[in-house]
Design a protein around this motif. Structure first.
Motif, PDB file in Angstrom:
ATOM      1  N   UNK A 112     -27.466  31.142-111.453  1.00 54.31           N
ATOM      2  CA  UNK A 112     -27.224  30.150-110.404  1.00 54.31           C
ATOM      3  C   UNK A 112     -26.665  30.782-109.142  1.00 54.31           C
ATOM      4  N   UNK A 113     -25.937  29.990-108.355  1.00 48.85           N
ATOM      5  CA  UNK A 113     -25.321  30.589-107.181  1.00 48.85           C
ATOM      6  C   UNK A 113     -23.999  29.926-106.838  1.00 48.85           C
ATOM      7  N   UNK A 114     -23.197  30.657-106.076  1.00 51.49           N
ATOM      8  CA  UNK A 114     -21.890  30.173-105.643  1.00 51.49           C
ATOM      9  C   UNK A 114     -21.671  30.663-104.221  1.00 51.49           C
ATOM     10  N   UNK A 115     -20.605  30.203-103.599  1.00 46.92           N
ATOM     11  CA  UNK A 115     -20.278  30.665-102.249  1.00 46.92           C
ATOM     12  C   UNK A 115     -18.794  31.010-102.207  1.00 46.92           C
ATOM     13  N   UNK A 116     -18.433  31.900-101.289  1.00 42.77           N
ATOM     14  CA  UNK A 116     -17.010  32.135-101.045  1.00 42.77           C
ATOM     15  C   UNK A 116     -16.709  31.722 -99.610  1.00 42.77           C
ATOM     16  N   UNK A 117     -15.541  31.138 -99.422  1.00 43.90           N
ATOM     17  CA  UNK A 117     -15.070  30.806 -98.075  1.00 43.90           C
ATOM     18  C   UNK A 117     -13.754  31.555 -97.897  1.00 43.90           C
ATOM     19  N   UNK A 132      -7.137  32.136 -85.886  1.00 48.91           N
ATOM     20  CA  UNK A 132      -7.732  32.236 -87.212  1.00 48.91           C
ATOM     21  C   UNK A 132      -9.151  31.706 -87.228  1.00 48.91           C
ATOM     22  N   UNK A 133      -9.894  32.093 -88.251  1.00 45.38           N
ATOM     23  CA  UNK A 133     -11.259  31.604 -88.407  1.00 45.38           C
ATOM     24  C   UNK A 133     -11.699  31.821 -89.854  1.00 45.38           C
ATOM     25  N   UNK A 134     -12.860  31.275 -90.191  1.00 42.67           N
ATOM     26  CA  UNK A 134     -13.373  31.361 -91.565  1.00 42.67           C
ATOM     27  C   UNK A 134     -14.721  32.064 -91.610  1.00 42.67           C
ATOM     28  N   UNK A 135     -15.047  32.546 -92.797  1.00 41.76           N
ATOM     29  CA  UNK A 135     -16.327  33.209 -93.017  1.00 41.76           C
ATOM     30  C   UNK A 135     -16.859  32.735 -94.369  1.00 41.76           C
ATOM     31  N   UNK A 136     -18.156  32.445 -94.421  1.00 44.83           N
ATOM     32  CA  UNK A 136     -18.737  31.946 -95.678  1.00 44.83           C
ATOM     33  C   UNK A 136     -19.870  32.866 -96.140  1.00 44.83           C
ATOM     34  N   UNK A 137     -19.898  33.127 -97.443  1.00 48.44           N
ATOM     35  CA  UNK A 137     -20.932  33.987 -98.015  1.00 48.44           C
ATOM     36  C   UNK A 137     -21.556  33.287 -99.224  1.00 48.44           C
ATOM     37  N   UNK A 138     -22.886  33.360 -99.325  1.00 49.00           N
ATOM     38  CA  UNK A 138     -23.593  32.776-100.479  1.00 49.00           C
ATOM     39  C   UNK A 138     -23.983  33.908-101.437  1.00 49.00           C
ATOM     40  N   UNK A 180     -25.767  36.764 -99.341  1.00 44.53           N
ATOM     41  CA  UNK A 180     -26.081  36.390 -97.964  1.00 44.53           C
ATOM     42  C   UNK A 180     -24.763  36.391 -97.176  1.00 44.53           C
ATOM     43  N   UNK A 181     -24.478  37.536 -96.558  1.00 49.63           N
ATOM     44  CA  UNK A 181     -23.206  37.721 -95.869  1.00 49.63           C
ATOM     45  C   UNK A 181     -22.628  39.065 -96.255  1.00 49.63           C
ATOM     46  N   UNK A 182     -21.360  39.276 -95.935  1.00 44.16           N
ATOM     47  CA  UNK A 182     -20.728  40.573 -96.162  1.00 44.16           C
ATOM     48  C   UNK A 182     -19.936  40.612 -97.478  1.00 44.16           C
TER      49      UNK A 182
END
Length: 202
Positions: A112-117, A132-138, A180-182
């Protein structure tokens, strides 16, 4: 930044996370660490982006309190606070509360899949300015064999990370289909975002 000699400011990393220390060191910065000791479970927000931002602020404020006794720093000092949660099917996941929950989490990710924030909050202690700011990765997974999950739980490291999710671990890495992301963002400190915020508050 070419060499550490050119760093005109001090950095305090408000985290005891091994991964965050490693990432900040890879970025070439000299820094010291302090931990916030806050009750993260007492802080609730519906949206993952709001939660990680509120948690980073709570960590920063707790460390600022500790530092206030020491007086205003003589040099420019930046405090970096960060937080990461895992989002699975719209639900926020924090550190597993038990081995059973860790197993459930890992079984869910299999195929399956998950994401991190992740949030980063940088405070300039000399001026009080913070940003401050946020970054999201799948993250997408192949099927993860039961034997790999058993070994991970036995080893225990998955019990201490958000959502029991570690993608750089040798037991999990072969089953990571796509990120998908860093990767550094998944590990708790997105490099590009951190660098941008440091520049913004200086």
């Amino acid at each position: 930044m070419d060499s550490n000699n050119e760093q005109q400011f001090k950095i305090i990393l408000g985290s005891s996370s091994v991964a965050r220390k490693q990432i900040l060191a890879e970025m070439g910065y000299d820094f010291t660490t302090m931990s916030a000791d806050i009750d993260e479970k007492a802080i609730r927000e519906e949206k993952p982006e709001d939660l990680v931002m509120v948690l980073a602020k709570a960590k920063a404020d707790a460390i600022l309190k500790k530092l206030q006794d020491a007086g205003t720093p003589e040099n420019t000092t930046l405090l970096i606070a960060a937080d990461t949660v895992v989002v699975y099917e719209g639900m926020i996941r924090e550190k597993p509360s038990s081995k059973e929950e860790a197993r459930q989490f890992l079984n869910d990710y299999s195929g399956g899949h998950a994401a991190t924030v992740s949030s980063v909050l940088v405070t300039n202690l000399s001026t009080g300015f913070r940003k401050g700011d946020c970054d999201k990765v799948e993250i997408y997974f192949h099927d993860i064999p039961e034997s790999a999950i058993d070994k991970l739980i036995e080893e225990g490291i998955v019990l201490y990370v958000a959502g029991g999710l570690i993608i750089e671990h040798p037991l999990i890495l072969p089953y990571v289909k796509e990120v998908v992301g860093e990767t550094d963002s998944v590990m708790g400190l997105p490099k590009a975002l951190t660098r941008r915020l440091i520049d913004d508050v200086l």
